[in-house]
Design an enzyme around this catalytic site. Structure first.
Site, short mmCIF file in Angstrom:
data_model
loop_
_atom_site.label_atom_id
_atom_site.label_comp_id
_atom_site.label_asym_id
_atom_site.label_seq_id
_atom_site.Cartn_x
_atom_site.Cartn_y
_atom_site.Cartn_z
CE LYS A 68 -3.11 -2.94 -0.28
NZ LYS A 68 -4.35 -3.33 0.31
C1 LIG Z 1 -5.21 -4.48 0.51
C2 LIG Z 1 -6.67 -4.35 0.46
C3 LIG Z 1 -7.51 -4.90 1.44
C4 LIG Z 1 -7.01 -5.77 2.55
O1 LIG Z 1 -6.03 -5.18 3.34
P1 LIG Z 1 -4.99 -6.12 4.13
O2 LIG Z 1 -4.27 -5.14 5.00
O3 LIG Z 1 -4.14 -6.78 3.11
O4 LIG Z 1 -5.79 -7.10 4.93
C5 LIG Z 1 -8.86 -4.66 1.35
N1 LIG Z 1 -9.39 -3.96 0.35
C6 LIG Z 1 -8.63 -3.43 -0.62
C7 LIG Z 1 -9.29 -2.62 -1.68
C8 LIG Z 1 -7.25 -3.63 -0.62
O5 LIG Z 1 -6.50 -3.11 -1.60
#
Ligand SMILES: *Cc1c(COP(=O)(O)O)cnc(C)c1O
Length: 390
Positions: A195
């Site tokens: 992210k």
């Molecule tokens: C990465 C992501 C998630 C999940 O997040 P994690 O921290 O990996 O559990 C949920 N929704 C979207 C749109 C994502 O990109």
């Protein structure tokens, strides 16, 4: 393919120091926590400080938890729908968007998306509302603002809770500059490795609703309100963020505005370089540029392979398959050997626009705050070359 690849050295990526903003601040944060010997956030100050800093950024109370998926699970638990109730969402997202619906014994209902942005279409969402619908989960795909004004209106007309999944949209805004994450009753964020900012794994949720906040806090900590005694008021899990993660997340949160700004500038350069080309380019307004999407004719798989061969890694469709085309929705057991709570099929053709994007037209490029003008130039030249080769 003609000649040598356009790009010979790898672009900076999220699995190496050059493509992440982890430095002296994060190192000091980790050591500060280790030296304190308090690594659990129930007894330390880092996670609570992170919540205060996130609350200041988004103008509403924040909760730190163990992942983006956990944040969405807190949200689903706080909605307190009945088993078998329905939650409408997009088929183009991380599995973390829908796993919490199933974990709360809800039925995900997939509505179709805009053919250009891949974001939920409010008209399709409204058409999917039934007497059992309780919530809408909207994803701001790749950081592009979904139509949160339209979705807010749909939610309000039908008495539904609106959750914003902002995992890809740190500090994204609407085209008119209003912060994404402030339209939903709850908004959820991720700190996973890929992210905008990361602590490895981690999540944050914000809500201006004190009742939702209190239910989320209980669910995150075993249903234990900790105000007195060891009483478990409701079912809850342990989704607490650790102090080490929180300390790193605080340092990263301090950098997120710069990260988003740099990604937007680089994306603007690429859009300028490709404007006349005739491939579909993202609209810049409010976009947080987690990834950079292109809409192509002539087959997204071919495009992705050709770009990758030019030294510009690209993926066709972002997902290998839509969420509802995964075995868990297509017939595999959910609990034990049972399909419960799923009570329907998710056939091919359910969301034609989404299927077209994933199977044929969408190409995504990894995006990074470390991209220089030279990097963007190489990416643009590779795209022009693949386009010219037809
Ligand atoms: C990465 C992501 C998630 C999940 O997040 P994690 O921290 O990996 O559990 C949920 N929704 C979207 C749109 C994502 O990109």
């Amino acid at each position: 393919m003609s000649g040598a690849p356009v790009r010979r050295t790898p672009l900076p990526g999220v699995l190496e120091p050059a493509g992440r903003t982890i430095g002296a601040e994060e190192r000091a944060a980790v050591l500060r926590v280790l030296d304190s010997a308090v690594l659990c956030s129930t007894f330390g100050g880092e996670a609570r400080a992170l919540e205060d800093e996130m609350a200041a950024l988004y103008g509403r109370p924040a909760m730190a938890c163990s992942s983006g998926t956990a944040a969405l699970h807190l949200a689903m638990a706080a909605v307190r729908f009945e088993p078998g109730d329905e939650v409408i969402t997009t088929p183009i997202s991380d599995f973390g968007t829908v796993a919490p619906v199933l974990a709360q014994n809800g039925v995900p209902v997939f509505a179709d998306v805009d053919p250009v942005t891949g974001n939920l279409d409010p008209v399709a969402v409204e058409a999917a509302v039934t007497a059992r619908t309780r919530a809408i989960v909207v994803v701001h795909l790749f950081g592009a603002p979904a139509d949160v004004v339209g979705l807010r209106a749909v939610a309000d007309r039908h008495g539904l809770v609106l959750i914003e999944d902002c995992a890809q949209a740190w500090l994204g805004t609407t085209a008119s500059g209003e912060l994404l994450g402030t339209f939903g009753d709850i908004a959820c964020f991720s700190l996973q490795q890929y992210k905008h900012i990361t602590a490895g794994d981690g999540g944050l949720a914000v809500t201006a609703d004190a009742e939702l906040e209190s239910r989320m806090r209980l669910f995150m900590d075993k249903g234990w309100d900790r105000s007195g005694g060891r009483k478990h008021l409701v079912l809850g899990l342990n989704y607490r963020m650790t102090e080490l993660v929180a300390a790193v997340a605080r340092a990263q949160l301090g950098k997120v505005a710069g990260v988003v700004k740099r990604r937007q500038e680089a994306a603007g350069e690429l859009v300028d370089a490709l404007r006349d080309l005739g491939v579909g380019l993202p609209s810049l307004a409010g976009h947080a540029f987690w990834l950079f999407p292109l809409i192509v004719a002539g087959g997204n798989r071919r495009w992705a392979d050709r770009l990758t061969a030019e030294g510009v890694p690209a993926s066709a469709g972002y997902l290998e398959r839509l969420l509802y085309a995964n075995p868990v929705f297509a017939g595999a057991p959910v609990y034990g050997t049972s399909r419960y709570p799923l009570d329907r099929a998710y056939p091919v053709g359910l969301c034609p626009n989404a299927e077209e994007l994933i199977d044929r037209t969408l190409v995504v490029l990894p995006w990074n705050e470390a991209y220089t003008t030279t990097d963007v130039d190489d990416i643009a030249r590779a795209i022009r070359k693949v386009h010219a080769d037809g």
